[in-house]
Design a protein around this motif. Structure first.
Motif, PDB file in Angstrom:
ATOM      1  N   ARG A   1       6.859  -0.317   7.220  1.00  0.00           N
ATOM      2  CA  ARG A   1       6.882   0.821   6.296  1.00  0.00           C
ATOM      3  C   ARG A   1       8.307   1.165   5.921  1.00  0.00           C
ATOM      4  O   ARG A   1       9.215   1.046   6.732  1.00  0.00           O
ATOM      5  CB  ARG A   1       6.250   2.049   6.964  1.00  0.00           C
TER       6      ARG A   1
ATOM      7  N   LEU B   1       1.452   4.949   1.025  1.00  0.00           N
ATOM      8  CA  LEU B   1       0.935   5.830   2.073  1.00  0.00           C
ATOM      9  C   LEU B   1       1.041   7.290   1.651  1.00  0.00           C
ATOM     10  O   LEU B   1       1.685   7.622   0.663  1.00  0.00           O
ATOM     11  CB  LEU B   1       1.709   5.586   3.367  1.00  0.00           C
TER      12      LEU B   1
ATOM     13  N   LEU C   1       2.748  -4.232  10.580  1.00  0.00           N
ATOM     14  CA  LEU C   1       2.881  -3.361   9.415  1.00  0.00           C
ATOM     15  C   LEU C   1       4.331  -2.915   9.318  1.00  0.00           C
ATOM     16  O   LEU C   1       4.929  -2.512  10.318  1.00  0.00           O
ATOM     17  CB  LEU C   1       1.989  -2.133   9.575  1.00  0.00           C
TER      18      LEU C   1
ATOM     19  N   LYS D   1       1.923  -5.598   4.818  1.00  0.00           N
ATOM     20  CA  LYS D   1       1.228  -6.124   5.996  1.00  0.00           C
ATOM     21  C   LYS D   1       1.569  -7.603   6.129  1.00  0.00           C
ATOM     22  O   LYS D   1       1.589  -8.330   5.138  1.00  0.00           O
ATOM     23  CB  LYS D   1      -0.267  -5.934   5.792  1.00  0.00           C
TER      24      LYS D   1
ATOM     25  N   VAL E   1       0.869  -1.187   0.000  1.00  0.00           N
ATOM     26  CA  VAL E   1       0.000   0.000   0.000  1.00  0.00           C
ATOM     27  C   VAL E   1       0.894   1.221   0.000  1.00  0.00           C
ATOM     28  O   VAL E   1       1.896   1.276   0.703  1.00  0.00           O
ATOM     29  CB  VAL E   1      -0.905  -0.009   1.255  1.00  0.00           C
TER      30      VAL E   1
ATOM     31  N   GLN F   1       3.939   0.459   2.402  1.00  0.00           N
ATOM     32  CA  GLN F   1       3.615  -0.348   3.574  1.00  0.00           C
ATOM     33  C   GLN F   1       3.260  -1.770   3.160  1.00  0.00           C
ATOM     34  O   GLN F   1       2.513  -1.982   2.209  1.00  0.00           O
ATOM     35  CB  GLN F   1       2.447   0.298   4.320  1.00  0.00           C
TER      36      GLN F   1
END
Lengths: 319, 473
Positions: B436, B379, B434, B387, B377, B385
Motif C-alpha cells: 500500500r 482503499l 499486499l 497485490k 485497488v 494497493q
C-alpha cells in the motif's frame, strides 16, 4: 524379385512407354511392403478394439469399451481423489481456521477460482473489481458495507444483501439536494460543511448513515467519510442517488443493488449459532430440526460458501 | 521458332546404364564384413569403449546418492553435489547446442567421426557382428556355408549362443539406460523381483527390442534409411574436409598382379577387393564418396596391409581432402577455415554459457508476480494497493527461513507477510503480498519496487526481485 534391378533391359515393364522411356516393373522393397501390410493390420486391430463403424444408432463399441467421456470421467475421478482429503478437511474447518492454516488457505484459494468465476464474477469481476461505473461493489478494497470479517462475508453470501435507501425526490427541494450533495463530497475530502451537516441531521440521513456519517453495518449504508464511492463520486450521480434512492419501491429510476441469496439454510444456521453464542449457549447443541424446515433454498453448499468467503476475504481487503 | 538442337540419340536403353553401376543394398544382401587389425580398428575400439560409461556410470555413488541421476518424478537433475531444477533448463538447450555444433564442427574437419567411432548404432552393430563372425564365420562365403549347413548340434549351439549373447547385451543396454533415471541398485532389485514400475518395464522392453532389432538385424540399413544424421552430415563436408578416400590417380588403372611382380603400366590398386570385404556397410570406397560411408577407416587398415604385402607405400586409401586428391594448392589448414572458426566460436559460447550456469547456479529462485486483475485497488483512506504473488523456490538441501521485505518505493508498506516463512528443500510456496502507498506519494502510474527475500539462517543467500507498482493515471 529385386534380383533384376541391376539389369534394366531384363526387367519386365508395365507396358507403358512414352518417347521410348519404359516404365519398369520394379517392386517396392520387401521391408517397405511389410510395413504397409502391418499398418493395414493395425487399422483392423484398431477397428476391433475401439469404437469405429458409425451405425444408425451410435457406433460399434469396440472390445475395449473405450469412450471419450469415460476417459474424461476417469481423469476427473483422479482429480477428485486428489482433492478429496482437502475437501473433507475443509468441510470440518471453520472459515477462520482456514485463514490461519497456510496450506488449506492455498488450497481454498486455488480451488475457488472456478467457483467464483461461475457464481460471482459476472457482477463483481474476476479479481473482485467490477467494471467501473457498473454499480457493483468492489470486493478487493477494504471498505465493506455489511462488514469485512470472514463471518460477515459468509453471511453476505449466504443470505444475500439488499440495502434500501428511500427516494427523496418528493421530500427535498432542489436547494436542499444541492447542499446535501456538497456535504457528501466534502465529507469524503474531510472538509467541514456545517450547513450540510445540519441538513443531514434534520432530513433523516443520519438515521441510516450514522451520526458520524460513516455508515451503519447492520443496514449496509454507505460511509461518506472515506474515499470510496458505492456508486460514483460524480456530482450528478450523487444527486441521482439522493433523488431516487437505492432499491426504492415505486421509483423506476432508483438504483438496483441486490445481492442474491445463495443459501437460505446456511443463513439461518449462522444466525442461530450467533444467537446461541450471544446467549452463552453451546452452538453445537442447537437442535437443527427445530430451526430448519428442510425446504430451505440452497444454491451453494456450506463448504462452497466457506471457500468463496475465504477467496473474497483474500482479495486484499478482508478484515 | 528456333530449330531443335540435334542431339545424337543412341540406344534409348543407355539412359538406364547408370543404374547398373548404382548398386544400393536395401537389405536384400546381408553384409558380412571381414575384421582386420590396424590403426583405425584400435581407434574404433577406443571410441566404442567410451560407451562403457553407459553401463557403469549409474553405479557410482556420491555422498550416499547416485552420482548422476535424471530424477524425472522429482523434476531435478542430480550431478554430484549439484542439483539442477527445471528453472535452469536453459543450460540444457546450450548443452544441446554445444553437441549439435560439435557434430557439425567435427564433421567439417574430419567427416563422419561420430558415425564411424561413437554412434550407438555402429558401435552396437560392431559388437553384435563381432559375436556373429566369431560364431558363424568372418567372410560372406563362410557365413553362407554356415547358413546352408544342416542343423547339427554344433550349429544349433552356435546360433543359440549368438542370439543369447545378443539378447543379453540388449537387456543390459535397457537396464543401464533406465538406471540413469532411477536408483540403479533399487532398479535391479525391482527388476529381479518383477516389481519394477510400468515405465521401467516399457523402457526396458523398448531398449531391449530396439537394440536386438537394430544392431542384430537392421545394422547398416538404419544408417541408410532411418538415420537423419547420416544424410545431413553430407552437407557439412566441403573440399577441405578430410575423408577416407581412394587415391584414384595413384590406384588406376587397377588390376591383378602376380606375386612379387608389379606392372609399371598399372596403378597401385591390385583390385583385391579387401577394402570392400572389410566395409561394415558393404560399399566400395573406390567409387568415391557416398552416403553409405560412415568413415570408420576399416578400408584404410585393409588397404595398408595389402600395400605392405605388395611392397608399395601406404595410403592408397587414406584420410585426404578433395583438394588434396585433386592437387589443389589452396589446401587450408583446418583452423584457418572460416567454417571451422565460426563453429568453434559457437562451441565456445555455448560451453562458456553452461560453465557460467553451473558456477552461478543460484540456491534459490525468486519470482514476484504482479496481479493483473485488478492492477490496483483504491482503499478507503485513498491509498493505492497492489497485490503480488511471491514465489520462492528452495534449491538447497536445507529448509530455508524467509522474511520478505520491500524497498525502493518511498512510503510503501508491505502487508500480510509479517511471519517468517519456512520453505522445505525443492519446494516453492506461493504467498500473497499486499503493498500500500498513499496516493500523494505515488508520482508515476508505474513505479519500480524491489522485493527482498531475506534468508534468516544464511543472509548471503538473500535475493531481490525487481517488480512494478501500478497506480491510477
Amino acid at each position: 524379385m529385386a534380383a533384376n534391378k541391376k539389369k534394366p533391359d531384363q526387367v519386365t515393364d508395365t507396358g507403358h512407354e512414352w518417347d521410348g522411356i519404359r516404365e519398369l516393373n520394379n517392386p517396392c522393397p520387401r521391408w517397405w511392403l511389410n510395413a504397409l501390410y502391418l499398418s493395414g493390420l493395425l487399422v483392423v486391430v484398431y477397428f476391433v478394439l475401439y469404437p469405429s463403424l458409425p451405425l444408425v444408432n451410435g457406433s460399434t463399441k469396440g472390445l475395449l469399451g473405450w469412450t471419450q467421456i469415460k476417459e474424461y470421467k476417469e481423469d476427473l475421478a483422479k482429480v477428485e481423489a486428489r482433492r478429496g482429503p482437502f475437501e473433507k478437511k475443509l468441510a470440518m474447518m471453520t472459515a477462520e481456521e482456514i485463514l490461519a492454516d497456510q496450506e488449506m488457505l492455498n488450497y481454498a484459494i486455488g480451488s475457488s477460482k472456478v467457483l467464483f468465476g461461475d457464481n460471482c464474477a459476472a457482477c463483481h469481476g474476476m479479481g473482485g473489481t467490477p467494471v467501473e461505473g457498473a454499480g457493483y461493489p468492489v470486493l478487493a478494497d477494504d471498505d465493506w458495507l455489511f462488514g469485512g470479517t470472514i463471518n460477515e462475508i459468509m453471511m453476505s453470501i449466504a443470505n444475500g444483501r439488499a440495502g434500501m435507501m428511500p427516494a427523496h425526490a418528493d421530500l427535498l427541494n432542489s436547494e436542499e439536494v444541492d447542499q446535501l450533495v456538497q456535504f457528501v463530497i466534502d465529507s469524503s475530502k474531510g472538509v467541514k460543511n456545517e450547513a450540510g451537516l445540519a441538513l443531514y441531521n434534520t432530513k433523516g440521513c443520519v438515521a441510516c448513515h450514522g451520526a458520524d456519517a460513516k455508515g451503519v453495518k447492520a443496514m449496509g449504508s454507505a460511509n461518506f467519510t472515506d474515499k470510496i464511492w458505492r456508486f460514483s463520486g460524480d456530482e450528478e450521480q450523487i444527486r441521482h442517488t439522493i433523488l431516487h434512492g437505492v432499491n426504492a419501491a415505486n421509483d423506476p429510476a432508483t438504483r438496483i443493488a441486490v445481492m442474491p441469496q445463495w443459501s437460505e439454510k446456511l443463513a439461518i444456521m449462522i444466525e442461530a449459532r450467533q444467537y446461541a453464542i450471544e446467549e452463552d449457549e453451546d452452538p453445537n447443541e442447537i437442535d437443527w430440526d427445530d430451526e430448519l424446515d428442510g425446504d430451505e433454498a440452497e444454491r451453494l453448499t456450506e463448504t462452497e460458501i466457506k471457500k468463496l468467503a475465504v477467496y473474497v476475504h483474500q482479495f486484499g481487503g478482508g478484515q | 521458332m528456333t530449330e531443335k538442337q540435334n542431339i545424337p540419340v543412341g540406344n534409348i536403353d543407355d539412359i538406364y546404364q547408370e543404374t547398373r553401376d548404382w548398386h544400393v543394398n536395401a537389405g536384400g544382401i546381408k553384409i558380412v564384413a571381414k575384421r582386420m587389425a590396424g590403426r583405425f580398428r584400435r581407434l574404433k575400439w577406443f571410441g566404442m569403449s567410451i560407451w562403457l560409461v553407459l553401463f557403469f556410470g549409474p553405479y557410482f555413488r556420491w555422498n550416499g546418492d547416485q552420482a548422476v541421476l535424471f530424477d524425472i518424478p522429482n523434476r531435478q537433475f542430480n550431478f554430484l553435489d549439484i542439483t539442477v531444477f527445471p528453472q535452469d533448463i536453459w543450460m540444457l538447450s546450450l548443452t544441446l547446442l554445444f553437441f549439435a555444433i560439435l557434430l557439425a564442427a567435427v564433421t567439417s574437419v574430419a567427416g563422419r567421426v561420430f558415425c564411424g567411432y561413437f554412434c550407438f548404432q555402429t558401435v552396437w552393430t560392431d559388437v553384435y557382428t563381432f559375436i556373429e563372425t566369431k560364431l558363424e564365420g568372418n567372410t560372406p562365403q563362410k557365413a553362407l556355408k554356415f547358413k546352408n549347413a544342416p542343423w547339427t548340434l554344433n550349429k544349433t549351439v552356435r546360433v543359440v549362443s549368438k542370439h543369447s549373447l545378443w539378447l543379453a547385451i540388449a537387456v543390459l543396454t535397457g537396464v543401464s539406460f533406465t538406471a540413469w533415471f532411477t536408483d540403479a541398485f533399487q532398479l535391479w532389485h525391482d527388476y529381479l523381483n518383477l516389481q519394477a514400475a510400468m515405465p521401467a518395464w516399457v523402457v526396458l522392453g523398448m531398449f531391449t527390442g530396439g537394440t536386438y532389432l537394430f544392431a542384430g538385424f537392421m545394422r547398416e540399413q538404419v544408417c541408410f534409411w532411418l538415420c537423419p544424421y547420416a544424410r545431413l552430415q553430407g552437407v557439412m563436408y566441403d573440399q577441405d574436409t578430410v575423408l577416407p578416400s581412394y587415391d584414384a590417380e595413384r590406384g588406376e588403372p587397377r588390376g591383378k598382379v602376380k606375386k612379387g611382380q608389379l606392372d609399371a603400366h598399372k596403378g597401385s590398386c591390385i583390385d583385391c577387393n579387401v577394402c570392400v570385404a572389410v566395409c561394415p556397410t558393404g560399399i566400395d570406397i573406390r567409387k568415391g564418396q557416398q552416403e553409405g560411408c560412415i568413415t570408420c577407416g576399416m578400408c584404410i587398415d585393409a588397404c595398408d596391409s595389402i600395400m605392405e604385402k605388395t611392397h608399395q607405400p601406404h595410403g592408397l586409401i587414406r584420410y585426404a581432402s578433395y583438394k588434396e586428391l585433386h592437387h589443389n594448392v589452396n589446401v587450408a589448414t583446418w583452423f584457418k577455415r572460416p567454417r571451422v572458426i565460426i563453429y568453434s566460436l559457437i562451441l565456445l559460447t555455448a560451453l562458456s554459457g553452461v560453465i557460467y550456469g553451473f558456477i552461478n547456479l543460484s540456491p534459490t529462485e525468486f519470482k514476484v508476480i504482479h496481479q493483473r486483475q485488478p492492477l490496483f485497488v483504491r482503499l478507503s483512506d485513498g491509498s493505492i494497493q497492489n497485490k503480488y504473488t511471491l514465489k520462492l523456490l528452495n534449491k538447497t538441501k536445507e529448509p530455508l527461513q524467509i522474511q520478505y521485505s520491500i524497498k525502493g518505493l518511498e512510503g510503501a508498506t508491505l502487508h500480510g507477510l509479517n511471519n517468517v516463512l519456512t520453505i522445505e528443500p525443492g519446494k516453492v510456496i506461493p504467498i500473497t503480498a499486499l503493498v500500500r502507498i498513499p496516493l500523494e506519494k505515488l508520482n508515476n502510474d508505474i513505479a519500480p519496487i524491489i522485493f527482498t527475500g531475506e534468508v534468516i539462517s544464511n543472509p548471503s543467500l538473500s535475493i531481490n526481485y525487481k517488480s512494478m507498482f501500478i497506480g491510477p493515471k
